[in-house]
Write an enzyme that holds these catalytic residues in place. Structure first.
Site, short mmCIF file in Angstrom:
data_model
loop_
_atom_site.label_atom_id
_atom_site.label_comp_id
_atom_site.label_asym_id
_atom_site.label_seq_id
_atom_site.Cartn_x
_atom_site.Cartn_y
_atom_site.Cartn_z
N HIS A 135 0.82 -1.16 -0.04
CA HIS A 135 -0.16 0.01 0.03
C HIS A 135 0.86 1.30 0.01
O HIS A 135 1.93 1.36 0.82
CB HIS A 135 -0.78 0.03 1.28
CG HIS A 135 -2.03 1.20 1.12
ND1 HIS A 135 -1.90 2.39 1.34
CD2 HIS A 135 -3.30 1.12 0.79
CE1 HIS A 135 -2.71 3.01 1.33
NE2 HIS A 135 -3.86 2.33 0.90
N GLU A 274 -3.80 2.55 -7.28
CA GLU A 274 -4.18 3.48 -6.56
C GLU A 274 -3.29 4.81 -6.69
O GLU A 274 -2.27 4.61 -6.10
CB GLU A 274 -3.91 2.93 -5.07
CG GLU A 274 -5.11 2.04 -4.63
CD GLU A 274 -5.35 1.82 -3.21
OE1 GLU A 274 -6.32 1.95 -2.79
OE2 GLU A 274 -4.51 1.80 -2.41
#
Ligand code: PGA
Length: 363
Positions: A135, A274
Site C-alpha cells: 500500500h 491506487e
C-alpha cells in the site's frame, strides 16, 4: 469516453487489441466476480469493527455476486474471524462464501526474532484469506513519521556542523573532501546552500523511507506461498503523474513486485491501482485515466503471463471511491472492483459501494 451499462459477472475478452467486459452468467467458467475491499487502516477496535461488519452484511443481504473483503488492523483480525465463523454469513445474510478477511500488511519471514512483525503463516493459522501488500501508505507516506526531519535538521544545524568540523580537523585520518565540504557549508555566506541541502535530504529520505520494491516482492511471494491471496498495490504519485512517468512507475512496481511469482500462483494475486494523489483526497482519477492505466496493467500481465491469466486477474481501482461514483468506476473496462479507505468505515457507505448498481437499502 462512453460508459457501458453496469453488470456484475463478466468475462474479459480481447477484441481488436482492446479488452472488453462481456456480460456472463455468474458462476459460468471464466467469469470474473467483482471485488470490494475495505481497508480500515488504523481505525476501529475489534468490537467496533465486528459490529460494523454485521451492519454491512445486513445491508447487503443476498448479494452473492460481489466478493466482499474487510481489512481491519492486526488487532481486529482474530476477532473478526471469530465474528464470521465458516458458513455464518451465508446462513445469516444469504451470502455464498463471498466474504473474506484481509490483513493490511505482513512480514515475509515465517517466524523468528522480528519484534513487532506478523508472518503469513500466523495469518493463515487464524483463518485470514488475503493480505494487502505494498500500500502506498507503507511504500512512502509513513516515512513522514519516522523522525527524518528531526534527524536531518539536527545533523545539519550550523553549530553542530562547526563543532563537527573542529573535531574532524583534529583527526588526521579523515578524508580531506569531507573537511572541505563542511568548511564550505559552515561558512555563513553559504547558509542558503546548507538550508537547501537540508530541505533536499528531508524530501528525499521522507519519500523513500518506506517499503522498497524488493521488500514488497518478498512479502507478495511469502503471502502466495502460504496460499493466501495478495492484494498487490501500485500507483504513481502526483510528481510522477505530472512528469509523464505514470506508466513507467506502474510497470516498475508490477514487474519488480511480482518477480518470481509462478503462473500457477497468479490466481492468488489481485492488483490494485491506487494513484497516490487520489487517496484520501476526495479527488478521484478521471474515467479516462483509470481506463488507460487498467488497460496497461492487463496488457502487462498478458505480456508476462499470457492471455489466460490476463483474462482472470482482477484489477481494482482505489482512491476516493464512494457510493456515488462506484457505478461509474465499475463501468470502466478492466476495472474488477475497488479498494476503499475512508468510505469503508461507515456501514451505509461501504454497503452502498458493494450494492453499487442496486437501490440503497434502509438500515
Ligand atoms: P481512500 O483510500 O478511499 O480513503 O481514498 C484508498 C486506499 O488508501 O486504499
Amino acid at each position: 469516453m462512453a460508459i457501458p451499462p453496469v453488470f456484475r459477472g463478466y468475462r474479459h475478452v480481447k477484441s481488436g487489441g482492446l479488452w472488453e467486459k462481456r456480460p456472463a452468467e455468474p458462476g459460468a467458467p471464466g467469469v470474473v466476480q467483482p471485488l470490494v475491499a475495505g481497508n480500515w487502516k488504523m481505525n476501529k477496535t475489534p468490537i467496533e469493527g465486528g459490529a460494523m461488519v454485521y451492519r454491512v452484511l445486513d445491508l447487503c443481504r443476498g448479494i452473492t455476486d460481489v466478493d466482499i473483503v474487510f481489512a481491519p488492523p492486526f488487532t481486529g483480525l482474530y476477532t473478526l474471524r471469530e465474528f464470521l465463523p465458516a458458513g455464518f454469513a451465508d446462513k445469516e445474510y444469504g451470502l455464498a462464501g463471498n466474504v473474506y478477511v484481509a490483513a493490511q500488511d505482513v512480514f515475509f519471514k515465517p517466524d523468528g526474532p522480528y519484534t513487532g512483525e506478523i508472518s503469513p503463516r500466523m495469518l493463515k493459522a487464524i483463518g485470514i484469506d488475503m493480505v494487502i501488500v505494498g500500500h502506498s501508505d507503507r511504500r512512502t507516506r509513513l516515512g513522514e513519521f519516522f523522525g527524518i526531519r528531526g534527524s536531518v535538521t539536527r545533523r545539519l544545524a550550523p553549530q553542530q556542523l562547526v563543532a563537527e568540523l573542529e573535531r574532524l580537523r583534529g583527526d588526521g585520518e579523515v578524508d580531506p573532501n569531507i573537511i572541505a565540504a563542511l568548511a564550505l557549508l559552515t561558512d555563513p555566506a553559504n547558509r542558503h546552500i546548507l538550508d537547501g541541502l537540508a530541505a533536499y535530504l528531508i524530501k528525499q529520505f521522507t519519500e523513500r523511507t518506506g517499503e522498497t520494491e524488493e521488500v514488497i516482492n518478498k512479502k507478495t511471494i511469502a503471502v502466495v506461498d502460504q496460499d493466501l491471496t495478495a492484494i498487490f498495490c501500485c500507483g504513481e504519485n502526483l510528481q510522477a503523474r505530472e512528469g509523464g512517468r505514470t506508466f513507467q512507475i506502474i510497470k516498475g512496481q508490477i514487474v519488480n513486485g511480482l518477480a518470481g511469482i509462478a503462473p500457477e500462483k497468479m490466481k492468488q494475486v489481485i492488483i490494485a491501482y491506487e494513484p497516490v494523489w487520489a487517496i484520501g483526497t476526495g479527488q478521484i482519477a478521471s474515467v479516462d485515466k483509470i481506463a488507460e492505466v487498467h488497460a496497461f496493467v492487463r496488457d502487462l500481465v498478458e505480456r508476462f503471463y499470457g492471455e489466460e491469466i490476463a483474462r482472470f486477474i482482477r484489477i481494482l481501482y482505489g482512491g476516493s471511491v464512494k457510493p456515488d461514483n462506484m457505478s461509474q468506476i465499475m463501468g470502466i473496462p478492466n476495472v474488477d472492483g475497488v479498494l476503499v479507505g475512508g468510505s469503508s468505515l461507515e456501514a451505509a457507505d461501504f454497503a452502498g459501494i458493494i450494492r453499487y448498481d442496486l437501490p440503497a437499502r434502509a438500515a
